[in-house]
Scaffold this active site. Sequence first.
Site, mmCIF file in Angstrom:
data_model
loop_
_atom_site.group_PDB
_atom_site.id
_atom_site.type_symbol
_atom_site.label_atom_id
_atom_site.label_comp_id
_atom_site.label_asym_id
_atom_site.label_seq_id
_atom_site.Cartn_x
_atom_site.Cartn_y
_atom_site.Cartn_z
ATOM 1 N N GLU A 142 0.838 -1.211 0.000
ATOM 2 C CA GLU A 142 0.000 0.000 0.000
ATOM 3 C C GLU A 142 0.871 1.259 0.000
ATOM 4 O O GLU A 142 0.809 2.080 0.928
ATOM 5 C CB GLU A 142 -0.954 0.011 1.190
ATOM 6 C CG GLU A 142 -2.022 -1.061 1.087
ATOM 7 C CD GLU A 142 -3.100 -0.946 2.161
ATOM 8 O OE1 GLU A 142 -2.835 -0.297 3.192
ATOM 9 O OE2 GLU A 142 -4.180 -1.510 1.979
ATOM 10 N N GLU A 297 -6.230 -7.708 -1.134
ATOM 11 C CA GLU A 297 -6.776 -7.887 0.219
ATOM 12 C C GLU A 297 -8.283 -7.692 0.109
ATOM 13 O O GLU A 297 -8.752 -6.605 -0.216
ATOM 14 C CB GLU A 297 -6.190 -6.855 1.194
ATOM 15 C CG GLU A 297 -4.688 -6.983 1.356
ATOM 16 C CD GLU A 297 -4.090 -5.977 2.354
ATOM 17 O OE1 GLU A 297 -4.845 -5.379 3.139
ATOM 18 O OE2 GLU A 297 -2.862 -5.798 2.314
#
Length: 659
Positions: A142, A297
């Site tokens: 991320e 995710e």
Amino acid sequence: MYVGVDYYPEHWPKDRWPIDADLMHKAGFNVVRMAEFAWVTMEPEEGRFDFAWLDEALNILAKRGIRAILGTPTGALPPWTLRKYPEIMAQKPDGQRLTWGMRKHNCFTSGVFRLLSERITRALAEHYKDHPAVLGWQTDNEIGGHPMCYCHSCRANFQDWCRNKYKTLAELNRAWGTHFWSQTFGDWSEIVPPDKFDEHNPHTCLDWKRFFSWLNVRFQKEQVDILRAVCPNHFITQNFMGLFSEINYYDLAEDLDFASWDNYPVGGKLDMANNYNAALAADITRGLKRKNFWIMEQTCGSHGWGTMSRNPRPGELRKISYQQLAHGADGQIWFRWRACTVGREQYWHGLLGHDAKPGRRYEEAARTAREYHLLDEHLANTTVRADVAILYDYETCWALQIQPAYEENKYHQVIARYYQALRRAGVSVDMIKPGQDLSPYKIVLAPDLYILPDTLARQLDAFVKTGGVLLADCRTAVKDETGLCHVRTLPGLLSDALGIRIEEYEALRGGVEYQVDGTAGLPGTFTAIHFADWIKPTTAQVLAGYKDWHMAPYAALTRNKHGQGGGFYLGTIVKEPSFYDALVRHLLDAAGITPEFTAPEGVEIAIREGAGKRILFLVNHTEQCQTVAVPSGKRDLLTNKTTGPSVDLPPYDVAVIRL
Ligand code: GAL
């Protein structure tokens, strides 16, 4: 199709690993993502590497047919890095270094950090380049969300970046308007990174945000270069954060094979706006490389760091997955396998709880995985194809954060009003980078396009002239690339395409609202909030005007004919979503588009097509049964039955129909 889970063997005793792998295999999983925060386990002290534990875990998984995506572990710094090199921590504007103990707190111009990152990346890549179980790589984790660093090195790097961009100080002084507040620079070393974006020079703030994004992209590129050289047969991706906007995601995606993203909708409200945000994020991610993406995710339980979100309700975990599949996901990985007993994420629930018993969530994921494998052959080489595009621009988003003009001017919310209406109408949308070829599209929406370079304005004008339908709205065309106001009556170079002149404008504060009256073409009474342009049509037709006495001479919504196409302009924000539904009907009508399918509110329609196939997805986001009209005689791929004139969708259920 790859379906699986994020797995952290280093969090669990070794005798548990084969049990986990058996359960994953039983669920139909064929991929895991691993190791993205395991730096200290792989390099317990500087230069000493230990991959034995990861080898062992990979081999256990590989025996069950499960392959792996490995993350470079640079998102969390081992304690030894700080002990030896305290300067790798980012520094706050007041000179304090950040406190170690979280993640993502490094400085990106620290040479030491960059070397350490390159070394662990190279060691991992060398070790796994020929491992049959390794499919590819995720860079870091991320990327973005790091605090901006204000150390001497970042300041000097920013000065260099500015010198490289502007070449001469005179040009920088012009582009930043430094004759205001006595800011004219006489030397590059006088340039100071801004930290108060609502007070400092807006042009400097915009470039500082660009610089920070560039630093993150460079950091990733350094890892990508190593991975490409050492592992030419592996793919490289990154897990983006959907609507996150601090980094120019187009730039970050540039060096990757495909983009992935992390989807956590149960953290938001239980409403359609939240569901549409997940769809919008999917379309943004697909737009980054104009190709399908992965979910790296996927929500599978209640989650949070201190307090928790709600739990996905029965059927919801599967529904969340299908929504992404419908928008172009080609691979999907749930986060995470099992709720951890240690650390900050103890409440981030996995498919298994702390007790490791496979229960409802595991069963639902296993059902989804089995279905995905059945759909695989039908979905191969298909993607979403759209006639409608929305321009999505990170730089405009940053410029609006610096000077929003009206308090509620949040870029994503502005986009969402149109996006949701388009999706309610059953229309697919591409989110595209400004400058991208517009010829595949019949309609282009350019909401809040505050930064409008002349080249882009000319491209939009030509798009309309040659038959396209354009929608623009308030704050469009206000500034150029460096944030200087254009010296033109708004909407500047779009005036001909839109057929209007904006004489004045204002933010509506302190509860001021205006009444918007639709004309026969768009009947109804609506409410203007937040902002109002005072628009005089030149060649445009008025579709809605104002009731209030002083606003009566001005238009709220206009439609213009320009060449072969049409330009629509909305000079305010309207409270009622039904107004945007009516506006979308006008746009579709002007472009000659009739949506192929319609569904009740709360049911999403999406089509993936390609290689001679067309696959219809119906996703019921509601907790009620819904009935949707479909063509008869087609194959429902999940029930394997032939369709009648409609399908019934129980709460949170989905249908996938081969058209
Ligand atoms: C994600 C992140 C994961 C994990 C999760 C829960 O944003 O990528 O590594 O931390 O949040 O906090």
